[in-house]
Design a protein around this motif. Structure first.
Motif, PDB file in Angstrom:
ATOM      1  N   ASP A 187       0.830  -1.196   0.000  1.00  0.00           N
ATOM      2  CA  ASP A 187       0.000   0.000   0.000  1.00  0.00           C
ATOM      3  C   ASP A 187       0.872   1.257   0.000  1.00  0.00           C
ATOM      4  O   ASP A 187       1.693   1.438   0.904  1.00  0.00           O
ATOM      5  N   TYR A 188       0.709   2.124  -1.000  1.00  0.00           N
ATOM      6  CA  TYR A 188       1.524   3.337  -1.111  1.00  0.00           C
ATOM      7  C   TYR A 188       1.394   4.208   0.140  1.00  0.00           C
ATOM      8  O   TYR A 188       2.394   4.635   0.709  1.00  0.00           O
ATOM      9  N   ASP A 189       0.162   4.489   0.565  1.00  0.00           N
ATOM     10  CA  ASP A 189      -0.023   5.368   1.729  1.00  0.00           C
ATOM     11  C   ASP A 189       0.623   4.772   2.973  1.00  0.00           C
ATOM     12  O   ASP A 189       1.308   5.472   3.718  1.00  0.00           O
ATOM     13  N   GLY A 190       0.402   3.495   3.196  1.00  0.00           N
ATOM     14  CA  GLY A 190       1.008   2.843   4.361  1.00  0.00           C
ATOM     15  C   GLY A 190       2.522   2.836   4.292  1.00  0.00           C
ATOM     16  O   GLY A 190       3.211   3.014   5.297  1.00  0.00           O
ATOM     17  N   LEU A 191       3.048   2.648   3.095  1.00  0.00           N
ATOM     18  CA  LEU A 191       4.494   2.654   2.900  1.00  0.00           C
ATOM     19  C   LEU A 191       5.068   4.031   3.214  1.00  0.00           C
ATOM     20  O   LEU A 191       6.074   4.157   3.904  1.00  0.00           O
ATOM     21  N   MET A 192       4.419   5.072   2.720  1.00  0.00           N
ATOM     22  CA  MET A 192       4.944   6.427   2.884  1.00  0.00           C
ATOM     23  C   MET A 192       4.743   6.976   4.298  1.00  0.00           C
ATOM     24  O   MET A 192       5.546   7.777   4.758  1.00  0.00           O
ATOM     25  N   ASN A 193       3.676   6.566   4.982  1.00  0.00           N
ATOM     26  CA  ASN A 193       3.463   7.120   6.320  1.00  0.00           C
ATOM     27  C   ASN A 193       3.903   6.179   7.440  1.00  0.00           C
ATOM     28  O   ASN A 193       3.701   6.467   8.608  1.00  0.00           O
ATOM     29  N   GLY A 194       4.515   5.056   7.055  1.00  0.00           N
ATOM     30  CA  GLY A 194       5.099   4.163   8.050  1.00  0.00           C
ATOM     31  C   GLY A 194       4.127   3.226   8.722  1.00  0.00           C
ATOM     32  O   GLY A 194       4.473   2.584   9.717  1.00  0.00           O
ATOM     33  N   THR A 195       2.903   3.101   8.221  1.00  0.00           N
ATOM     34  CA  THR A 195       1.925   2.218   8.869  1.00  0.00           C
ATOM     35  C   THR A 195       1.783   0.866   8.178  1.00  0.00           C
ATOM     36  O   THR A 195       1.058   0.009   8.664  1.00  0.00           O
ATOM     37  N   PHE A 196       2.457   0.666   7.035  1.00  0.00           N
ATOM     38  CA  PHE A 196       2.348  -0.617   6.346  1.00  0.00           C
ATOM     39  C   PHE A 196       3.008  -1.698   7.186  1.00  0.00           C
ATOM     40  O   PHE A 196       4.114  -1.535   7.688  1.00  0.00           O
ATOM     41  N   ASP A 197       2.329  -2.821   7.330  1.00  0.00           N
ATOM     42  CA  ASP A 197       2.828  -3.942   8.125  1.00  0.00           C
ATOM     43  C   ASP A 197       3.604  -4.891   7.210  1.00  0.00           C
ATOM     44  O   ASP A 197       3.014  -5.701   6.509  1.00  0.00           O
ATOM     45  N   PHE A 198       4.935  -4.781   7.228  1.00  0.00           N
ATOM     46  CA  PHE A 198       5.761  -5.615   6.366  1.00  0.00           C
ATOM     47  C   PHE A 198       5.679  -7.090   6.748  1.00  0.00           C
ATOM     48  O   PHE A 198       5.959  -7.957   5.928  1.00  0.00           O
ATOM     49  N   THR A 199       5.266  -7.385   7.973  1.00  0.00           N
ATOM     50  CA  THR A 199       5.138  -8.797   8.366  1.00  0.00           C
ATOM     51  C   THR A 199       4.007  -9.478   7.609  1.00  0.00           C
ATOM     52  O   THR A 199       3.948 -10.701   7.572  1.00  0.00           O
ATOM     53  N   SER A 200       3.136  -8.690   6.959  1.00  0.00           N
ATOM     54  CA  SER A 200       2.057  -9.296   6.182  1.00  0.00           C
ATOM     55  C   SER A 200       2.607 -10.055   4.975  1.00  0.00           C
ATOM     56  O   SER A 200       1.910 -10.883   4.396  1.00  0.00           O
ATOM     57  N   PHE A 201       3.858  -9.793   4.588  1.00  0.00           N
ATOM     58  CA  PHE A 201       4.487 -10.517   3.486  1.00  0.00           C
ATOM     59  C   PHE A 201       5.140 -11.818   3.954  1.00  0.00           C
ATOM     60  O   PHE A 201       5.530 -12.642   3.139  1.00  0.00           O
ATOM     61  N   LEU A 202       5.283 -11.987   5.268  1.00  0.00           N
ATOM     62  CA  LEU A 202       5.931 -13.180   5.795  1.00  0.00           C
ATOM     63  C   LEU A 202       4.938 -14.332   5.868  1.00  0.00           C
ATOM     64  O   LEU A 202       3.751 -14.124   6.117  1.00  0.00           O
ATOM     65  N   PRO A 203       5.430 -15.556   5.684  1.00  0.00           N
ATOM     66  CA  PRO A 203       4.519 -16.693   5.796  1.00  0.00           C
ATOM     67  C   PRO A 203       4.037 -16.839   7.237  1.00  0.00           C
ATOM     68  O   PRO A 203       4.755 -16.506   8.176  1.00  0.00           O
ATOM     69  N   GLN A 204       2.818 -17.288   7.375  1.00  0.00           N
ATOM     70  CA  GLN A 204       2.251 -17.489   8.698  1.00  0.00           C
ATOM     71  C   GLN A 204       2.760 -18.805   9.273  1.00  0.00           C
ATOM     72  O   GLN A 204       2.767 -19.819   8.599  1.00  0.00           O
ATOM     73  N   VAL A 205       3.203 -18.777  10.517  1.00  0.00           N
ATOM     74  CA  VAL A 205       3.639 -19.987  11.198  1.00  0.00           C
ATOM     75  C   VAL A 205       2.428 -20.551  11.918  1.00  0.00           C
ATOM     76  O   VAL A 205       1.809 -19.862  12.728  1.00  0.00           O
ATOM     77  N   PRO A 206       2.066 -21.809  11.617  1.00  0.00           N
ATOM     78  CA  PRO A 206       0.908 -22.390  12.290  1.00  0.00           C
ATOM     79  C   PRO A 206       1.137 -22.462  13.795  1.00  0.00           C
ATOM     80  O   PRO A 206       2.240 -22.760  14.242  1.00  0.00           O
ATOM     81  N   GLU A 207       0.092 -22.160  14.565  1.00  0.00           N
ATOM     82  CA  GLU A 207       0.221 -22.220  16.013  1.00  0.00           C
ATOM     83  C   GLU A 207       0.580 -23.634  16.469  1.00  0.00           C
ATOM     84  O   GLU A 207       1.245 -23.822  17.470  1.00  0.00           O
ATOM     85  N   SER A 208       0.166 -24.622  15.692  1.00  0.00           N
ATOM     86  CA  SER A 208       0.456 -26.014  16.061  1.00  0.00           C
ATOM     87  C   SER A 208       1.945 -26.325  15.956  1.00  0.00           C
ATOM     88  O   SER A 208       2.402 -27.336  16.478  1.00  0.00           O
ATOM     89  N   ALA A 209       2.724 -25.450  15.296  1.00  0.00           N
ATOM     90  CA  ALA A 209       4.153 -25.705  15.155  1.00  0.00           C
ATOM     91  C   ALA A 209       4.858 -25.620  16.506  1.00  0.00           C
ATOM     92  O   ALA A 209       5.875 -26.258  16.712  1.00  0.00           O
ATOM     93  N   ASN A 210       4.318 -24.832  17.436  1.00  0.00           N
ATOM     94  CA  ASN A 210       4.852 -24.710  18.781  1.00  0.00           C
ATOM     95  C   ASN A 210       6.361 -24.475  18.778  1.00  0.00           C
ATOM     96  O   ASN A 210       7.115 -25.162  19.455  1.00  0.00           O
ATOM     97  N   LEU A 211       6.782 -23.526  17.968  1.00  0.00           N
ATOM     98  CA  LEU A 211       8.202 -23.217  17.877  1.00  0.00           C
ATOM     99  C   LEU A 211       8.572 -22.224  18.972  1.00  0.00           C
ATOM    100  O   LEU A 211       7.928 -21.190  19.113  1.00  0.00           O
ATOM    101  N   PRO A 212       9.603 -22.509  19.766  1.00  0.00           N
ATOM    102  CA  PRO A 212       9.931 -21.636  20.897  1.00  0.00           C
ATOM    103  C   PRO A 212      10.347 -20.228  20.484  1.00  0.00           C
ATOM    104  O   PRO A 212      10.065 -19.280  21.181  1.00  0.00           O
ATOM    105  N   TYR A 213      10.974 -20.057  19.329  1.00  0.00           N
ATOM    106  CA  TYR A 213      11.446 -18.730  18.951  1.00  0.00           C
ATOM    107  C   TYR A 213      10.350 -17.820  18.427  1.00  0.00           C
ATOM    108  O   TYR A 213      10.556 -16.635  18.269  1.00  0.00           O
ATOM    109  N   THR A 214       9.166 -18.343  18.164  1.00  0.00           N
ATOM    110  CA  THR A 214       8.099 -17.491  17.646  1.00  0.00           C
ATOM    111  C   THR A 214       7.490 -16.615  18.721  1.00  0.00           C
ATOM    112  O   THR A 214       6.880 -15.612  18.423  1.00  0.00           O
TER     113      THR A 214
END
Length: 161
Positions: A121-148
């Motif tokens: 999103d251009y506006d989010g990118l320019m005003n600092g509100t874009f959530d870059f984590t939305s591009f990251l794959p979702q880790v399933p809660e069932s993975a139970n990874l300690p570092y998450t």
């Protein structure tokens, strides 16, 4: 001697790609890289050179701003400002600057938006509100990874006792 279609050290299972198809694939990737590099250069030039100038309603002041909305020029076109109160002069400068910032923002939006990845999103990118984590794959809660659930704090350069 290893089979020419086998992988490293004779491993099998790697796809065989005929040389002409491989060359075609490399040529296509090279063209895409050239296009992306050219678009990147265009965007860098846009961010480097974009500006807009706005004129006040009474045409007694013009303000120029750069790509990030920073004030780069301010010109008085009459001596009207000498008779203005400080508050009126401040309002005139702020209002005219706001108009110039809106103009440069619209120009930047028009030139940058076609080059953004889908979902960016251009506006989010320019005003600092874009959530870059939305591009990251979702880790399933069932993975139970300690570092998450824990984030290691950034080093402060000081040794801990």
């Amino acid at each position: 001697m290893a089979d020419p279609g086998s992988g490293p050290a004779g491993q099998t299972g790697m796809p065989r790609v005929p040389i002409p198809e491989l060359k075609s694939l490399i040529d296509e990737m090279s063209r895409e890289l050239t296009e992306v590099t050219a678009r990147n250069a265009e965007l860098q030039e846009t961010f480097r050179t974009a500006s807009a100038t706005a004129m006040s309603d009474k045409r007694n002041l013009s303000v120029t701003v750069g790509a990030r909305g920073e004030l780069t020029d301010l010109k008085f076109h009459s001596k009207d400002f000498q008779r203005m109160t400080p508050a009126a002069l401040a309002k005139l400068i702020l209002d005219t600057t706001r108009k110039a910032r809106e103009q440069v923002d619209e120009r930047m939006r028009e030139q940058v938006t076609p080059h953004l990845f889908e979902g960016l999103d251009y506006d989010g990118l320019m005003n600092g509100t874009f959530d870059f984590t939305s591009f990251l794959p979702q880790v399933p809660e069932s993975a139970n990874l300690p570092y998450t659930s824990r984030v290691k704090p950034a080093s402060t350069g000081q040794e801990e006792d």
